[in-house]
Design an enzyme around this catalytic site. Structure first.
Site, PDB file in Angstrom:
ATOM      1  N   CYS A   1      -9.488   2.243 -31.412  1.00 21.77           N
ATOM      2  CA  CYS A   1     -10.818   2.682 -31.829  1.00 21.77           C
ATOM      3  C   CYS A   1     -11.788   2.545 -30.674  1.00 21.77           C
ATOM      4  CB  CYS A   1     -11.262   1.904 -33.061  1.00 21.77           C
ATOM      5  SG  CYS A   1     -10.255   2.377 -34.458  1.00 21.77           S
TER       6      CYS A   1
ATOM      7  N   PRO B   1       5.634  -5.004  -1.389  1.00 23.48           N
ATOM      8  CA  PRO B   1       5.366  -3.863  -2.253  1.00 23.48           C
ATOM      9  C   PRO B   1       5.531  -4.205  -3.733  1.00 23.48           C
ATOM     10  CG  PRO B   1       7.527  -3.643  -1.231  1.00 23.48           C
ATOM     11  CD  PRO B   1       6.964  -4.938  -0.754  1.00 23.48           C
ATOM     12  N   GLY B   2       4.664  -3.633  -4.547  1.00 28.87           N
ATOM     13  CA  GLY B   2       4.820  -3.732  -5.994  1.00 28.87           C
ATOM     14  C   GLY B   2       5.185  -2.354  -6.518  1.00 28.87           C
TER      15      GLY B   2
ATOM     16  N   TYR C   1       2.067  -2.144 -12.981  1.00 32.78           N
ATOM     17  CA  TYR C   1       0.714  -2.311 -13.534  1.00 32.78           C
ATOM     18  C   TYR C   1       0.563  -1.636 -14.891  1.00 32.78           C
ATOM     19  CZ  TYR C   1       0.233  -3.511  -8.673  1.00 32.78           C
ATOM     20  OH  TYR C   1       0.434  -4.077  -7.443  1.00 32.78           O
TER      21      TYR C   1
ATOM     22  N   GLY D   1       0.830  -1.191   0.000  1.00 32.28           N
ATOM     23  CA  GLY D   1       0.000   0.000   0.000  1.00 32.28           C
ATOM     24  C   GLY D   1       0.864   1.240   0.000  1.00 32.28           C
TER      25      GLY D   1
HETATM   26  C1  LIG Z   1      -1.214  -6.175  -5.415  1.00 32.38           C
HETATM   27  C2  LIG Z   1      -0.744  -6.703  -4.144  1.00 32.38           C
HETATM   28  C3  LIG Z   1       0.380  -6.146  -3.530  1.00 32.38           C
HETATM   29  C4  LIG Z   1       1.161  -4.987  -4.099  1.00 32.38           C
HETATM   30  O1  LIG Z   1       0.473  -3.775  -4.007  1.00 32.38           O
HETATM   31  P1  LIG Z   1       1.188  -2.395  -4.432  1.00 32.38           P
HETATM   32  O2  LIG Z   1       0.175  -1.370  -4.235  1.00 32.38           O
HETATM   33  O3  LIG Z   1       1.626  -2.524  -5.837  1.00 32.38           O
HETATM   34  O4  LIG Z   1       2.365  -2.227  -3.545  1.00 32.38           O
HETATM   35  C5  LIG Z   1       0.795  -6.720  -2.352  1.00 32.38           C
HETATM   36  N1  LIG Z   1       0.140  -7.768  -1.793  1.00 32.38           N
HETATM   37  C6  LIG Z   1      -0.942  -8.327  -2.353  1.00 32.38           C
HETATM   38  C7  LIG Z   1      -1.597  -9.470  -1.700  1.00 32.38           C
HETATM   39  C8  LIG Z   1      -1.429  -7.799  -3.543  1.00 32.38           C
HETATM   40  O5  LIG Z   1      -2.515  -8.355  -4.088  1.00 32.38           O
END
Ligand SMILES: *Cc1c(COP(=O)(O)O)cnc(C)c1O
Length: 401
Positions: A328, A260-261, A356, A218
């Site tokens: 389109c 984290p992503g 993403y 988050g």
């Molecule tokens: C998507 C996800 C994340 C990563 O969320 P970010 O907002 O990209 O940091 C972490 N844990 C779980 C379980 C997720 O589904």
């Protein structure tokens, strides 16, 4: 990556192209780990769904990261990248028991988020350690699509069902080694996060054999000027101290885990596109680029604002543009955006395109998905080829009708 380097990448690999700066990924990883340096055992699991290129996973492995995965295919990508199964956590939502069994057989850490599967898995494999995903019912995000902690969310086992979890654990004799929460992307407020963490600590007290507590993700990164950003140093200070206190009370040092992503890869990425047409209408000037929501969906899906730089004319006089794609269908990347003068043929760079972005790309309008490039050691490395017509037809069966 400097403007000239982005331009060179576009010229060398063609457009559109995704480019990721390895240094940015490394510095984000290091900033996060430094913020939690007072915690004895910290583990970062990169959320593969944000960016699943194997070269990026290898880079993260080198940095010391494990992986957070949501499908068996992501698990396999991680293994392909050489990540140890024990450094992979499998956190799916609503998948079959069979898929969880397959992941468990590969040796990855299982994280279960519903009572039905918990009971079935526990009864069948009481010896396999399992983490439980709880839903603390805390709203962390501002956007309804990315707040997953609320009462009717499909994610996690409600904290109110703790007695039911305990009954399943006691009846099956299963081994719970971790407690997890992920309250959704975009933590706006550290106090909200700490509040959710307290719920996790309270839950954890009921399980004597824990090895880790996973606080999900988050972490917010700024997408445009004036945008909010998670103060990870403040979070590290406060949550770190609280976590250490918890471990003392619990009687053992546990691992603090995050997944984290966006935080790790968003800012590292750029999507470079080329302007096909500059079109004046009665009310606006459109810059139409050789891309669309088939390559970058976030602006249309979430209303995300990605900064746009004219890398062919960075010093040009600024004008207002609506930047749109060639699909389109309405595919507006930005409305009324001030950008240095755009000429047909110019290359534009979308900022914050690491998380993403490619991961959500499709072949809509039968377009190819872009190439991906990793900027590493001052050099551009191709890490995914642009698709070709063969990719579009590969699984189609051209039968006689
Ligand atoms: C998507 C996800 C994340 C990563 O969320 P970010 O907002 O990209 O940091 C972490 N844990 C779980 C379980 C997720 O589904």
């Amino acid at each position: 990556m400097k403007t000239e380097e982005l331009l060179e990448i576009a010229q060398q690999f063609g457009s559109p192209v995704y480019a990721y700066n390895a240094e940015t990924i490394a510095s984000q990883y290091e900033r996060l780990t430094a913020a939690f340096s007072k915690v004895k055992q910290l583990k970062i699991h990169f959320a593969v769904k944000a960016l699943s290129n194997i070269a990026v996973l290898k880079l993260l492995k080198k940095l010391g990261s494990g992986l957070d995965t949501v499908s068996i295919q992501e698990v396999k990508l991680g293994l392909e990248a050489g990540i140890n199964p024990s450094d992979i956590i499998f956190t799916p939502n609503g998948v079959s028991l069979a898929e969880i069994e397959t992941a468990a057989a590969l040796g990855v850490q299982i994280n279960i988020d519903n009572l039905s599967i918990l009971e079935q898995f526990g009864a069948k494999y009481p010896k396999t350690p399992v983490c439980i995903r709880i839903n603390p019912h805390v709203m962390a995000g501002g956007h309804t699509n990315i707040s997953v902690g609320h009462i009717d969310s499909k994610f996690g086992i409600s904290i109110h069902q703790l007695p039911h979890i305990q009954r399943i654990v006691n009846n099956t004799g299963m081994h719970i080694n971790g407690i997890h929460m992920h309250t959704g992307s975009d933590i706006l407020d550290i106090e909200v996060f700490l509040h959710a963490a307290e719920i996790l600590f309270e839950t954890a007290e009921h399980f004597p054999d824990l090895e880790f507590l996973d606080f999900g993700s988050g972490f917010k990164v700024p997408y445009h000027e004036g945008d909010i950003e998670t103060d990870v140093e403040e979070l590290g200070e406060k949550l770190g101290a609280r976590f250490n206190q918890f471990c003392e009370d619990y009687g053992r040092d546990l691992t603090l885990a995050f997944e984290p992503g966006k935080y790790l890869v968003s800012e590292s990425g750029r999507l470079i596109v080329q302007v096909n047409v500059v079109k004046q209408t009665t009310s606006t000037v459109f810059a139409q680029v050789d891309s669309g929501f088939n390559h970058l969906l976030r602006p249309m899906l979430y209303g995300s604002q990605h900064g746009i730089i004219n890398i062919s004319n960075p010093k040009g006089k600024e004008r207002f543009y609506s930047v749109v794609g060639y699909i389109c269908e309405t595919d507006t990347f930005a409305n009324n955006r001030r950008i240095p003068e755009i000429r047909e043929g110019d290359y534009l760079s979308f900022q914050n395109a690491g998380a993403y972005c490619f991961a959500m790309a499709s072949n809509y309008n039968s377009r190819y998905r872009p190439a991906e490039v990793l900027w590493y050691n001052e050099k551009a490395h191709l890490i995914r080829k642009r698709e070709t017509f063969e990719d579009l037809t590969r699984n189609q069966l051209n039968i006689d009708i």
